[in-house]
Design a protein around this motif. Structure first.
Motif, mmCIF file in Angstrom:
data_model
loop_
_atom_site.group_PDB
_atom_site.id
_atom_site.type_symbol
_atom_site.label_atom_id
_atom_site.label_comp_id
_atom_site.label_asym_id
_atom_site.label_seq_id
_atom_site.Cartn_x
_atom_site.Cartn_y
_atom_site.Cartn_z
ATOM 1 N N ILE A 2 39.771 22.350 38.426
ATOM 2 C CA ILE A 2 40.098 23.731 38.524
ATOM 3 C C ILE A 2 40.508 23.777 39.753
ATOM 4 C CG2 ILE A 2 39.114 26.011 37.618
ATOM 5 C CD1 ILE A 2 38.462 24.289 35.219
ATOM 6 N N ASP A 3 39.154 24.164 40.328
ATOM 7 C CA ASP A 3 39.215 24.772 42.117
ATOM 8 C C ASP A 3 40.836 24.585 42.631
ATOM 9 O OD1 ASP A 3 36.385 25.519 41.500
ATOM 10 O OD2 ASP A 3 36.050 23.239 43.170
ATOM 11 N N GLY A 4 41.309 23.712 42.810
ATOM 12 C CA GLY A 4 42.088 23.359 43.798
ATOM 13 C C GLY A 4 43.379 23.866 43.261
ATOM 14 N N LEU A 5 43.480 24.264 41.584
ATOM 15 C CA LEU A 5 44.685 25.005 40.281
ATOM 16 C C LEU A 5 44.273 26.604 40.824
ATOM 17 C CD1 LEU A 5 44.469 22.462 37.389
ATOM 18 C CD2 LEU A 5 46.288 23.015 39.286
ATOM 19 N N LEU A 6 43.269 26.949 40.985
ATOM 20 C CA LEU A 6 42.430 28.210 41.270
ATOM 21 C C LEU A 6 43.326 28.777 42.745
ATOM 22 C CD1 LEU A 6 38.866 28.677 40.229
ATOM 23 C CD2 LEU A 6 40.922 29.875 38.631
ATOM 24 N N GLY A 7 43.744 28.311 43.551
ATOM 25 C CA GLY A 7 43.898 28.594 44.684
ATOM 26 C C GLY A 7 44.982 28.647 45.175
ATOM 27 N N TYR A 8 45.970 27.540 44.153
ATOM 28 C CA TYR A 8 47.357 27.184 44.173
ATOM 29 C C TYR A 8 47.017 28.542 43.840
ATOM 30 C CZ TYR A 8 47.466 22.328 45.123
ATOM 31 O OH TYR A 8 46.872 20.723 45.729
ATOM 32 N N LEU A 9 46.782 28.793 41.984
ATOM 33 C CA LEU A 9 47.580 29.911 41.278
ATOM 34 C C LEU A 9 47.415 31.461 41.891
ATOM 35 C CD1 LEU A 9 48.321 31.131 38.272
ATOM 36 C CD2 LEU A 9 45.707 31.281 37.378
ATOM 37 N N VAL A 10 46.024 31.368 43.222
ATOM 38 C CA VAL A 10 46.012 32.810 43.509
ATOM 39 C C VAL A 10 46.974 32.909 44.210
ATOM 40 C CG1 VAL A 10 44.154 34.124 45.239
ATOM 41 C CG2 VAL A 10 43.034 33.142 43.086
ATOM 42 N N GLY A 11 46.930 31.837 45.811
ATOM 43 C CA GLY A 11 48.419 31.483 46.052
ATOM 44 C C GLY A 11 49.394 32.177 45.663
ATOM 45 N N MET A 12 50.305 32.035 44.405
ATOM 46 C CA MET A 12 51.472 32.488 43.597
ATOM 47 C C MET A 12 51.215 33.330 43.660
ATOM 48 S SD MET A 12 51.310 29.190 41.437
ATOM 49 C CE MET A 12 52.037 29.398 40.303
ATOM 50 N N THR A 13 50.278 34.268 43.041
ATOM 51 C CA THR A 13 50.090 35.718 43.249
ATOM 52 C C THR A 13 49.708 36.240 43.767
ATOM 53 O OG1 THR A 13 48.028 35.996 41.844
ATOM 54 C CG2 THR A 13 49.811 34.854 40.652
ATOM 55 N N VAL A 14 48.808 36.773 44.806
ATOM 56 C CA VAL A 14 48.392 37.918 45.712
ATOM 57 C C VAL A 14 48.603 37.537 46.958
ATOM 58 C CG1 VAL A 14 46.444 38.442 46.295
ATOM 59 C CG2 VAL A 14 46.007 37.365 43.868
ATOM 60 N N SER A 15 48.881 38.491 47.493
ATOM 61 C CA SER A 15 48.761 39.152 49.088
ATOM 62 C C SER A 15 47.412 40.352 49.362
ATOM 63 C CB SER A 15 50.327 39.092 48.994
ATOM 64 O OG SER A 15 50.522 40.368 48.444
ATOM 65 N N ALA A 16 47.939 40.473 50.436
ATOM 66 C CA ALA A 16 47.525 41.666 51.022
ATOM 67 C C ALA A 16 47.016 42.717 50.494
ATOM 68 C CB ALA A 16 47.866 41.646 52.566
ATOM 69 N N GLY A 17 46.241 42.605 50.024
ATOM 70 C CA GLY A 17 45.390 44.643 49.212
ATOM 71 C C GLY A 17 46.042 44.124 47.781
ATOM 72 N N ASN A 18 46.766 43.517 47.330
ATOM 73 C CA ASN A 18 46.639 43.485 45.790
ATOM 74 C C ASN A 18 44.727 43.192 45.054
ATOM 75 O OD1 ASN A 18 48.934 41.057 45.466
ATOM 76 N ND2 ASN A 18 48.993 43.254 45.423
ATOM 77 N N LYS A 19 44.535 44.205 44.374
ATOM 78 C CA LYS A 19 43.405 44.134 43.496
ATOM 79 C C LYS A 19 43.383 43.093 42.394
ATOM 80 C CE LYS A 19 43.039 49.365 44.476
ATOM 81 N NZ LYS A 19 43.727 48.940 45.242
ATOM 82 N N VAL A 20 41.857 42.770 42.033
ATOM 83 C CA VAL A 20 41.711 41.121 41.596
ATOM 84 C C VAL A 20 40.785 41.684 41.002
ATOM 85 C CG1 VAL A 20 41.120 38.853 41.623
ATOM 86 C CG2 VAL A 20 42.739 39.260 42.505
ATOM 87 N N VAL A 21 40.340 41.556 39.476
ATOM 88 C CA VAL A 21 39.396 41.496 38.698
ATOM 89 C C VAL A 21 38.102 40.679 38.384
ATOM 90 C CG1 VAL A 21 37.464 43.229 37.043
ATOM 91 C CG2 VAL A 21 39.561 44.206 38.722
ATOM 92 N N THR A 22 37.244 41.096 38.712
ATOM 93 C CA THR A 22 36.216 39.598 38.359
ATOM 94 C C THR A 22 34.970 40.406 38.303
ATOM 95 O OG1 THR A 22 35.351 37.216 39.423
ATOM 96 C CG2 THR A 22 35.280 39.144 40.910
ATOM 97 N N SER A 23 33.100 39.343 37.914
ATOM 98 C CA SER A 23 32.062 40.071 37.468
ATOM 99 C C SER A 23 31.488 39.648 38.608
ATOM 100 C CB SER A 23 32.253 39.150 36.475
ATOM 101 O OG SER A 23 33.032 39.193 34.730
ATOM 102 N N ASP A 24 30.505 40.331 38.926
ATOM 103 C CA ASP A 24 29.821 39.776 40.118
ATOM 104 C C ASP A 24 28.982 39.099 39.865
ATOM 105 O OD1 ASP A 24 28.515 40.341 42.602
ATOM 106 O OD2 ASP A 24 27.124 42.021 42.014
ATOM 107 N N GLY A 25 28.583 38.009 40.384
ATOM 108 C CA GLY A 25 28.170 36.657 39.864
ATOM 109 C C GLY A 25 28.855 35.939 39.451
ATOM 110 N N ALA A 26 29.909 36.068 39.912
ATOM 111 C CA ALA A 26 31.146 34.754 38.559
ATOM 112 C C ALA A 26 31.044 33.270 40.062
ATOM 113 C CB ALA A 26 32.367 35.698 37.872
#
Length: 370
Positions: free
Chosen positions: A91-115
Protein backbone atom coordinates in the motif's frame (compact mmCIF):
# COMPACT_ATOMS: atom_id res chain seq x y z
CA UNK A 1 22.37 20.51 -4.20
CA UNK A 2 20.74 22.79 -6.82
CA UNK A 3 19.44 19.85 -8.90
CA UNK A 4 16.84 19.07 -6.22
CA UNK A 5 13.35 20.47 -6.70
CA UNK A 6 12.39 23.36 -4.43
CA UNK A 7 9.89 21.13 -2.61
CA UNK A 8 12.42 18.40 -1.83
CA UNK A 9 15.15 20.87 -0.93
CA UNK A 10 12.87 22.54 1.62
CA UNK A 11 11.77 19.33 3.34
CA UNK A 12 13.45 18.30 6.58
CA UNK A 13 15.11 14.89 6.65
CA UNK A 14 12.50 12.45 7.88
CA UNK A 15 11.93 8.70 8.12
CA UNK A 16 8.32 7.62 8.79
CA UNK A 17 9.41 4.62 10.87
CA UNK A 18 12.60 3.48 12.57
CA UNK A 19 12.77 -0.24 11.94
CA UNK A 20 13.41 -2.77 14.70
CA UNK A 21 16.60 -3.82 12.91
CA UNK A 22 17.98 -0.29 13.24
CA UNK A 23 17.18 -0.28 16.96
CA UNK A 24 18.81 -3.68 17.39
CA UNK A 25 21.98 -2.44 15.69
CA UNK A 26 22.14 0.53 18.05
CA UNK A 27 21.52 -1.65 21.09
CA UNK A 28 23.89 -4.40 20.02
CA UNK A 29 21.38 -7.18 20.66
CA UNK A 30 18.17 -8.61 19.28
CA UNK A 31 14.67 -8.31 20.70
CA UNK A 32 13.07 -11.20 22.53
CA UNK A 33 9.66 -10.26 21.15
CA UNK A 34 9.12 -8.29 17.95
CA UNK A 35 5.57 -7.07 18.57
CA UNK A 36 5.65 -3.44 17.51
CA UNK A 37 5.51 -3.28 13.71
CA UNK A 38 2.02 -4.75 13.13
CA UNK A 39 3.58 -7.71 11.37
CA UNK A 40 1.80 -11.04 11.33
CA UNK A 41 4.06 -13.34 13.36
CA UNK A 42 1.96 -16.35 12.33
CA UNK A 43 3.35 -16.04 8.83
CA UNK A 44 1.98 -16.89 5.40
CA UNK A 45 0.21 -19.99 4.22
CA UNK A 46 2.54 -22.99 3.79
CA UNK A 47 1.23 -23.08 0.22
CA UNK A 48 2.51 -19.54 -0.29
CA UNK A 49 5.91 -20.48 1.12
CA UNK A 50 6.09 -23.47 -1.23
CA UNK A 51 5.07 -21.31 -4.20
CA UNK A 52 7.72 -18.72 -3.40
CA UNK A 53 10.34 -21.42 -2.96
CA UNK A 54 9.50 -22.87 -6.38
CA UNK A 55 9.57 -19.41 -7.94
CA UNK A 56 13.14 -18.75 -6.81
CA UNK A 57 14.46 -20.86 -9.69
CA UNK A 58 13.07 -18.27 -12.08
CA UNK A 59 14.26 -15.22 -10.18
CA UNK A 60 16.66 -14.45 -13.05
CA UNK A 61 13.52 -13.30 -14.88
CA UNK A 62 11.69 -10.04 -14.26
CA UNK A 63 8.26 -10.39 -12.74
CA UNK A 64 5.25 -10.16 -15.06
CA UNK A 65 4.86 -6.38 -15.48
CA UNK A 66 1.08 -6.79 -15.77
CA UNK A 67 0.78 -8.96 -12.63
CA UNK A 68 -1.76 -10.80 -14.76
CA UNK A 69 -2.27 -14.02 -12.79
CA UNK A 70 -2.65 -12.22 -9.47
CA UNK A 71 -4.87 -9.46 -10.85
CA UNK A 72 -7.23 -11.92 -12.50
CA UNK A 73 -7.33 -14.08 -9.37
CA UNK A 74 -8.22 -11.02 -7.29
CA UNK A 75 -10.85 -10.02 -9.84
CA UNK A 76 -12.45 -13.46 -9.60
CA UNK A 77 -12.27 -13.34 -5.79
CA UNK A 78 -14.11 -9.99 -5.66
CA UNK A 79 -16.33 -10.73 -8.69
CA UNK A 80 -15.13 -7.65 -10.56
CA UNK A 81 -13.03 -7.05 -13.67
CA UNK A 82 -9.24 -7.12 -13.71
CA UNK A 83 -9.30 -3.60 -15.18
CA UNK A 84 -10.48 -2.40 -11.75
CA UNK A 85 -7.36 -3.65 -9.92
CA UNK A 86 -3.76 -2.51 -9.84
CA UNK A 87 -1.03 -4.41 -7.98
CA UNK A 88 1.96 -2.61 -6.50
CA UNK A 89 4.75 -2.61 -3.96
CA UNK A 90 2.57 -2.63 -0.88
CA UNK A 91 0.00 0.00 0.00
CA UNK A 92 2.90 2.37 0.70
CA UNK A 93 4.02 2.24 -2.93
CA UNK A 94 0.49 2.60 -4.28
CA UNK A 95 -0.18 5.59 -2.03
CA UNK A 96 2.92 7.25 -3.45
CA UNK A 97 1.72 6.70 -7.02
CA UNK A 98 -1.79 7.92 -6.22
CA UNK A 99 -0.65 11.08 -4.46
CA UNK A 100 1.72 11.81 -7.36
CA UNK A 101 -1.19 11.40 -9.78
CA UNK A 102 -3.50 13.79 -7.93
CA UNK A 103 -1.57 16.27 -5.78
CA UNK A 104 0.58 19.21 -6.79
CA UNK A 105 1.95 22.20 -4.88
CA UNK A 106 -0.69 23.82 -2.70
CA UNK A 107 -3.40 21.21 -3.13
CA UNK A 108 -5.18 20.40 0.12
CA UNK A 109 -5.38 16.90 1.55
CA UNK A 110 -7.48 15.97 4.60
CA UNK A 111 -6.45 13.28 7.06
CA UNK A 112 -6.55 12.52 10.77
CA UNK A 113 -3.86 13.71 13.15
CA UNK A 114 -1.87 10.67 14.12
CA UNK A 115 -2.97 8.64 11.08
CA UNK A 116 -0.57 6.52 9.03
CA UNK A 117 2.50 8.77 8.59
CA UNK A 118 3.70 7.33 5.28
CA UNK A 119 0.69 8.87 3.54
CA UNK A 120 1.66 12.27 4.95
CA UNK A 121 5.22 11.65 3.76
CA UNK A 122 3.99 11.26 0.17
CA UNK A 123 1.75 14.34 0.32
CA UNK A 124 4.62 16.53 1.51
CA UNK A 125 7.02 15.35 -1.18
CA UNK A 126 4.59 16.45 -3.87
CA UNK A 127 3.97 19.83 -2.22
CA UNK A 128 0.48 19.15 -0.92
CA UNK A 129 -0.95 20.93 2.11
CA UNK A 130 -1.96 18.51 4.87
CA UNK A 131 -5.01 19.35 6.96
CA UNK A 132 -4.99 17.04 9.98
CA UNK A 133 -8.05 16.68 12.19
CA UNK A 134 -8.23 15.32 15.74
CA UNK A 135 -9.92 12.03 16.44
CA UNK A 136 -13.36 11.87 17.98
CA UNK A 137 -12.38 9.94 21.08
CA UNK A 138 -10.63 6.82 19.85
CA UNK A 139 -12.13 6.93 16.34
CA UNK A 140 -11.26 8.90 13.25
CA UNK A 141 -13.95 11.55 12.84
CA UNK A 142 -15.44 10.71 9.46
CA UNK A 143 -18.06 13.48 9.56
CA UNK A 144 -15.40 16.11 10.26
CA UNK A 145 -13.16 14.72 7.51
CA UNK A 146 -15.96 15.15 4.98
CA UNK A 147 -16.99 18.60 6.24
CA UNK A 148 -13.46 20.01 6.14
CA UNK A 149 -12.75 18.46 2.73
CA UNK A 150 -15.85 20.19 1.37
CA UNK A 151 -14.96 23.50 3.01
CA UNK A 152 -11.32 23.43 1.88
CA UNK A 153 -12.00 21.99 -1.60
CA UNK A 154 -9.57 19.19 -0.84
CA UNK A 155 -8.29 16.84 -3.51
CA UNK A 156 -7.99 13.80 -1.24
CA UNK A 157 -9.39 12.40 2.00
CA UNK A 158 -7.47 9.61 3.69
CA UNK A 159 -9.15 7.15 6.07
CA UNK A 160 -7.66 3.94 7.46
CA UNK A 161 -10.39 1.50 8.47
CA UNK A 162 -9.59 -0.36 10.71
CA UNK A 163 -7.59 2.52 12.02
CA UNK A 164 -3.85 2.61 12.55
CA UNK A 165 -2.70 3.31 15.31
CA UNK A 166 -5.82 2.76 17.47
CA UNK A 167 -7.34 -0.30 15.82
CA UNK A 168 -10.90 1.06 15.92
CA UNK A 169 -13.33 0.34 13.10
CA UNK A 170 -16.24 2.10 11.38
CA UNK A 171 -18.89 -0.34 10.16
CA UNK A 172 -20.24 -0.64 6.65
CA UNK A 173 -23.17 1.74 7.14
CA UNK A 174 -20.96 4.56 8.42
CA UNK A 175 -18.40 4.11 5.64
CA UNK A 176 -21.13 3.89 2.99
CA UNK A 177 -22.53 7.21 4.22
CA UNK A 178 -19.04 8.69 4.08
CA UNK A 179 -18.55 7.56 0.48
CA UNK A 180 -21.91 9.04 -0.49
CA UNK A 181 -20.89 12.37 1.07
CA UNK A 182 -17.51 12.75 -0.69
CA UNK A 183 -17.50 16.24 -2.25
CA UNK A 184 -17.32 16.70 -6.01
CA UNK A 185 -13.73 16.84 -7.23
CA UNK A 186 -12.43 14.91 -4.22
CA UNK A 187 -11.31 11.28 -3.83
CA UNK A 188 -11.61 9.15 -0.69
CA UNK A 189 -8.63 6.85 -0.15
CA UNK A 190 -9.93 4.00 1.97
CA UNK A 191 -6.93 2.17 3.43
CA UNK A 192 -8.20 -1.26 4.40
CA UNK A 193 -4.88 -2.89 5.25
CA UNK A 194 -6.31 -4.65 8.30
CA UNK A 195 -9.76 -5.44 6.95
CA UNK A 196 -9.31 -9.22 6.84
CA UNK A 197 -8.72 -9.15 10.59
CA UNK A 198 -12.31 -8.08 11.13
CA UNK A 199 -13.85 -9.75 8.05
CA UNK A 200 -14.43 -8.56 4.50
CA UNK A 201 -18.17 -8.79 5.06
CA UNK A 202 -17.98 -5.91 7.56
CA UNK A 203 -17.03 -3.37 4.84
CA UNK A 204 -19.22 -1.86 2.12
CA UNK A 205 -19.26 -3.97 -1.02
CA UNK A 206 -16.71 -3.06 -3.65
CA UNK A 207 -18.33 -0.94 -6.37
CA UNK A 208 -15.88 -0.60 -9.26
CA UNK A 209 -18.11 1.99 -10.96
CA UNK A 210 -17.82 4.48 -8.07
CA UNK A 211 -15.26 7.17 -8.91
CA UNK A 212 -15.42 8.73 -5.43
CA UNK A 213 -13.44 6.05 -3.60
CA UNK A 214 -10.38 3.89 -4.13
CA UNK A 215 -9.75 0.91 -1.83
CA UNK A 216 -6.25 -0.10 -0.74
CA UNK A 217 -5.64 -3.67 0.45
CA UNK A 218 -2.56 -5.76 1.12
CA UNK A 219 -0.98 -9.15 1.65
CA UNK A 220 1.24 -7.70 4.41
CA UNK A 221 -1.09 -8.08 7.39
CA UNK A 222 -3.54 -10.98 7.74
CA UNK A 223 -1.86 -12.87 4.90
CA UNK A 224 1.49 -12.59 6.72
CA UNK A 225 3.63 -11.42 3.78
CA UNK A 226 4.90 -7.99 4.87
CA UNK A 227 8.39 -8.68 3.53
CA UNK A 228 7.08 -9.58 0.07
CA UNK A 229 5.59 -6.09 -0.48
CA UNK A 230 2.36 -6.93 -2.29
CA UNK A 231 -0.52 -4.49 -2.16
CA UNK A 232 -3.37 -3.70 -4.51
CA UNK A 233 -5.91 -0.98 -5.17
CA UNK A 234 -9.50 -1.45 -6.28
CA UNK A 235 -11.23 1.36 -8.10
CA UNK A 236 -12.90 2.71 -11.21
CA UNK A 237 -11.10 1.66 -14.37
CA UNK A 238 -10.12 5.27 -15.13
CA UNK A 239 -8.20 5.43 -11.83
CA UNK A 240 -6.53 2.12 -12.56
CA UNK A 241 -5.61 3.28 -16.07
CA UNK A 242 -3.96 6.35 -14.53
CA UNK A 243 -1.79 4.10 -12.34
CA UNK A 244 -0.54 2.46 -15.53
CA UNK A 245 0.94 5.80 -16.59
CA UNK A 246 3.15 6.19 -13.53
CA UNK A 247 3.74 2.91 -11.73
CA UNK A 248 6.97 0.92 -11.80
CA UNK A 249 5.97 -1.87 -14.18
CA UNK A 250 8.80 -4.10 -13.00
CA UNK A 251 8.34 -3.25 -9.34
CA UNK A 252 6.83 -6.60 -8.39
CA UNK A 253 9.18 -9.53 -7.84
CA UNK A 254 7.97 -12.78 -9.44
CA UNK A 255 8.55 -14.56 -6.11
CA UNK A 256 6.16 -12.15 -4.40
CA UNK A 257 3.60 -12.55 -7.17
CA UNK A 258 3.65 -16.33 -6.81
CA UNK A 259 3.37 -16.17 -3.03
CA UNK A 260 0.45 -13.74 -3.05
CA UNK A 261 -1.44 -15.84 -5.58
CA UNK A 262 -1.04 -18.98 -3.47
CA UNK A 263 -1.97 -17.10 -0.28
CA UNK A 264 -5.17 -15.77 -1.86
CA UNK A 265 -6.13 -19.29 -2.87
CA UNK A 266 -5.71 -20.61 0.70
CA UNK A 267 -8.61 -18.92 2.48
CA UNK A 268 -8.74 -21.75 5.02
CA UNK A 269 -5.30 -20.78 6.31
CA UNK A 270 -6.34 -17.12 6.37
CA UNK A 271 -9.30 -17.95 8.61
CA UNK A 272 -6.97 -19.90 10.90
CA UNK A 273 -4.61 -16.92 11.10
CA UNK A 274 -7.43 -14.44 11.81
CA UNK A 275 -8.55 -16.67 14.69
CA UNK A 276 -4.98 -16.74 16.07
CA UNK A 277 -4.84 -12.94 15.86
CA UNK A 278 -8.14 -12.67 17.77
CA UNK A 279 -6.78 -15.02 20.46
CA UNK A 280 -3.64 -12.88 20.76
CA UNK A 281 -5.73 -9.71 21.09
CA UNK A 282 -7.65 -11.32 23.94
CA UNK A 283 -4.40 -12.34 25.65
CA UNK A 284 -3.03 -8.80 25.35
CA UNK A 285 -6.27 -7.60 26.97
CA UNK A 286 -5.84 -10.04 29.85
CA UNK A 287 -2.25 -8.93 30.45
CA UNK A 288 -3.29 -5.29 30.38
CA UNK A 289 -6.20 -5.84 32.77
CA UNK A 290 -3.93 -7.72 35.20
CA UNK A 291 -1.78 -4.59 35.33
CA UNK A 292 -4.68 -2.18 35.82
CA UNK A 293 -4.64 -0.91 32.24
CA UNK A 294 -7.43 -0.46 29.72
CA UNK A 295 -7.23 -1.62 26.11
CA UNK A 296 -8.90 0.02 23.11
CA UNK A 297 -11.21 -2.51 21.38
CA UNK A 298 -9.32 -3.47 18.23
CA UNK A 299 -10.32 -4.81 14.82
CA UNK A 300 -6.72 -4.98 13.61
CA UNK A 301 -3.75 -7.26 14.34
CA UNK A 302 -2.60 -5.10 17.26
CA UNK A 303 -4.00 -3.60 20.43
CA UNK A 304 -3.59 -0.06 21.75
CA UNK A 305 -3.17 -0.05 25.55
CA UNK A 306 -4.06 3.08 27.50
CA UNK A 307 -1.25 3.48 30.04
CA UNK A 308 -3.34 5.77 32.24
CA UNK A 309 -1.19 8.87 31.93
CA UNK A 310 -0.02 11.27 29.24
CA UNK A 311 2.37 10.73 26.36
CA UNK A 312 5.39 11.24 28.57
CA UNK A 313 4.29 8.46 30.89
CA UNK A 314 3.59 6.09 27.98
CA UNK A 315 7.03 6.87 26.55
CA UNK A 316 8.65 5.77 29.81
CA UNK A 317 6.63 2.54 29.72
CA UNK A 318 7.75 1.96 26.15
CA UNK A 319 11.38 2.63 27.11
CA UNK A 320 11.04 0.10 29.92
CA UNK A 321 9.80 -2.52 27.48
CA UNK A 322 12.61 -1.78 25.05
CA UNK A 323 15.14 -2.11 27.87
CA UNK A 324 13.72 -5.61 28.47
CA UNK A 325 14.04 -6.53 24.80
CA UNK A 326 10.38 -6.06 23.87
CA UNK A 327 9.91 -4.14 20.62
CA UNK A 328 6.72 -2.08 20.76
CA UNK A 329 5.57 1.28 19.45
CA UNK A 330 3.21 4.10 20.38
CA UNK A 331 1.13 6.74 18.55
CA UNK A 332 2.96 9.98 17.89
CA UNK A 333 0.36 12.64 18.72
CA UNK A 334 -1.59 13.66 21.82
CA UNK A 335 -3.94 12.40 23.19
CA UNK A 336 -3.43 9.12 21.33
CA UNK A 337 0.13 8.95 22.66
CA UNK A 338 -1.19 8.00 26.10
CA UNK A 339 -1.19 4.49 24.60
CA UNK A 340 1.39 1.94 23.63
CA UNK A 341 0.65 -0.41 20.74
CA UNK A 342 1.28 -4.15 20.90
CA UNK A 343 1.07 -6.38 17.82
CA UNK A 344 -0.58 -9.79 18.03
CA UNK A 345 2.23 -12.18 18.98
CA UNK A 346 2.86 -15.82 19.61
CA UNK A 347 2.21 -17.30 23.03
CA UNK A 348 5.93 -16.97 23.77
CA UNK A 349 6.03 -13.35 22.60
CA UNK A 350 3.18 -12.48 24.94
CA UNK A 351 4.79 -14.35 27.83
CA UNK A 352 7.82 -12.10 27.44
CA UNK A 353 5.51 -9.07 27.28
CA UNK A 354 3.63 -10.18 30.41
CA UNK A 355 6.93 -10.46 32.30
CA UNK A 356 8.27 -7.09 31.09
CA UNK A 357 5.17 -4.92 31.54
CA UNK A 358 4.93 -4.79 35.38
CA UNK A 359 8.51 -3.55 35.98
CA UNK A 360 8.22 -1.16 33.02
CA UNK A 361 5.07 0.33 34.58
CA UNK A 362 6.72 0.51 38.00
CA UNK A 363 9.72 2.37 36.63
CA UNK A 364 7.53 4.78 34.69
CA UNK A 365 5.43 5.47 37.80
CA UNK A 366 8.57 6.20 39.82
CA UNK A 367 9.44 8.91 37.30
CA UNK A 368 5.93 10.27 36.60
CA UNK A 369 3.42 9.24 39.30
CA UNK A 370 0.00 8.44 37.82
Amino acid sequence: MPILTDIIAALPAAVPFVGPEAIERRRGRQFLARIGANENVFGPSPNAIDAMRRATAGVWQYGDPENSDLRHALAEFYRIEAENIVVGEGIDGLLGYLVGMTVSAGNKVVTSDGAYPTFNYHVRRFGGELIKLPNCGEFEDIDALIAVARQQRAKLIYLANPDNPMGTFHGREAVSRMIDAVPEGCLLILDEAYLECTGLETAPEVDPLDRRVIRMRTFSKAYGMAGARVGYAIGHRDWIAAFEKVRNHFGMCRISQAGALAALQDQSYLRQTVAAIADARRRIGQISCANGLRTIPSSANFVAIDCGGDGGFARHVLDGLLARDIFARMPNVSPLDRCIRISAGTAKDLEYFAEALPPALQEATSIIPR
